[in-house]
Design a protein around this motif. Structure first.
Motif, short mmCIF file in Angstrom:
data_model
loop_
_atom_site.label_atom_id
_atom_site.label_comp_id
_atom_site.label_asym_id
_atom_site.label_seq_id
_atom_site.Cartn_x
_atom_site.Cartn_y
_atom_site.Cartn_z
N LYS A 90 39.30 36.03 42.06
CA LYS A 90 40.53 36.05 41.29
C LYS A 90 40.87 34.63 40.85
O LYS A 90 40.77 33.69 41.64
N HIS A 93 37.51 40.31 43.50
CA HIS A 93 37.83 40.51 42.08
C HIS A 93 36.66 40.08 41.21
O HIS A 93 35.97 39.10 41.52
N THR A 99 36.51 38.67 37.63
CA THR A 99 37.36 38.15 36.56
C THR A 99 36.49 37.79 35.37
O THR A 99 35.55 37.00 35.49
N GLN A 155 39.85 42.18 34.27
CA GLN A 155 39.75 41.91 35.71
C GLN A 155 39.68 43.22 36.48
O GLN A 155 40.41 44.16 36.16
#
Length: 320
Positions: A104, A126, A128, A144
């Motif tokens: 992230k 995550h 991204t 995302q």
């Protein structure tokens, strides 16, 4: 869209395969440094007759720029590419250059977000996807995804799983890039996480809990060869542990071996007076299971250390 992919690891191969199947893969860029994983990428390019170029940092504005201008890609995709791309490269594709980052942003910017995500015992990872600018892990957020981390998942398994998920994303990203007036949010400035150093990779038996030690070991496997500790005067690296129950254990210092036999392996005491079973360890001589270590003569009351300054033990081979 005509796409060129910049990559440097096997994590980029699922993305390459999906773009190739969709007839969108026009070229591949890898660093000039030769290693096993980018050799596999080169083999993929040769087999599928995809143009490929190896470049070092000094060639970004010269050889690479000319090569890209000739290909005229619509978009660049980056995944695990180590060099910061200059504006002259980012401006070549009409739809920009897009990076796939396994963390992230801006919280987990940097070269190895997965290490810190696992070490800090996060439960979510995550992917991204962002339009790149002339700063690492910055630019405009395009897409995302949030992914749950499996209990006990290590660096290699998590990275491989994220790479497979990433391969399903390009179609959505390309559709977003084609919008007449895309409204992408600028990623806030954030502190880049550093590459882990020796201290980050070393187990602190006196202060880390069993859960924290297990998290560090998972974060270090396999990229860093395991989490570092010292035993009998030698650096060793622990690659896998699991929680263990020990009854009637002698209360010793954290890092002490409280159980050792060839059938059940080796159990170690942690600072919170919980226990970890050593499943796999790398010594100067070999990769060994805890069972094998016990069978070779590692004994109850011996100790793992957080530094190599112990005076109590004479340096010797771990293999007895």
């Amino acid at each position: 869209m005509k796409t060129v992919v910049f990559t440097n690891s096997s994590w980029g191969i699922p993305l390459l395969m999906e773009l190739y199947k969709a007839k969108n893969l026009q070229g591949i860029v890898i660093p000039s440094h030769v290693h096993h994983e980018n050799e596999n990428i080169e083999a993929f390019a040769v087999e599928n007759k995809i143009p490929l170029i190896r470049v070092d940092k000094s060639q970004l504005n010269t050889t690479l720029k000319a090569w890209l201008i000739d290909l005229a890609p619509d978009v660049i995709f980056c995944m695990t590419f180590p060099y910061l791309l200059p504006k002259e490269i980012l401006d070549i594709p009409e739809n920009g250059a897009v990076n796939f980052h396994f963390g992230k942003l801006p919280e987990y910017g940097g070269a190895d977000p997965l290490f810190w995500i696992l070490k800090e015992r996060q439960t979510l990872a995550h992917i991204t996807v962002h339009l790149m600018d002339s700063t690492f892990d910055h630019g405009y957020l395009v897409h995302q995804e949030q992914i749950s981390i499996f209990p006990g998942e290590n660096w290699g398994l998590l990275g491989a799983r994220l790479s497979l998920i990433s391969a399903s994303i390009p179609g959505r990203v390309l559709a977003l890039l084609k919008q007449p007036e895309p409204n992408f949010r600028k990623i806030p400035e954030g502190q880049i996480k550093p590459k882990p150093d020796l201290k980050d990779l070393t187990i602190d038996w006196a202060n880390q809990t069993a859960d924290s030690i297990e998290a560090l070991i998972n974060a270090s496997n396999p990229k860093y060869g395991g989490a570092i500790t010292y035993f009998r005067g030698s650096m060793v690296r622990i690659l896998e542990v699991s929680p263990a129950d020990v009854s009637n254990a002698t209360l010793l210092e954290p890092g002490s071996i409280v159980y050792a036999d060839g059938q059940n392996g080796i159990f170690v005491l942690c600072s919170d007076y919980r226990f970890l079973r050593i499943n796999l360890i790398r010594t100067p001589e070999a990769y060994l299971t805890g069972h094998k270590l016990a069978a070779l003569g590692v004994k109850l009351n011996e100790k793992f250390y957080s530094g190599n300054k112990e005076k109590e033990e004479k340096k010797s081979s771990l293999i007895l």
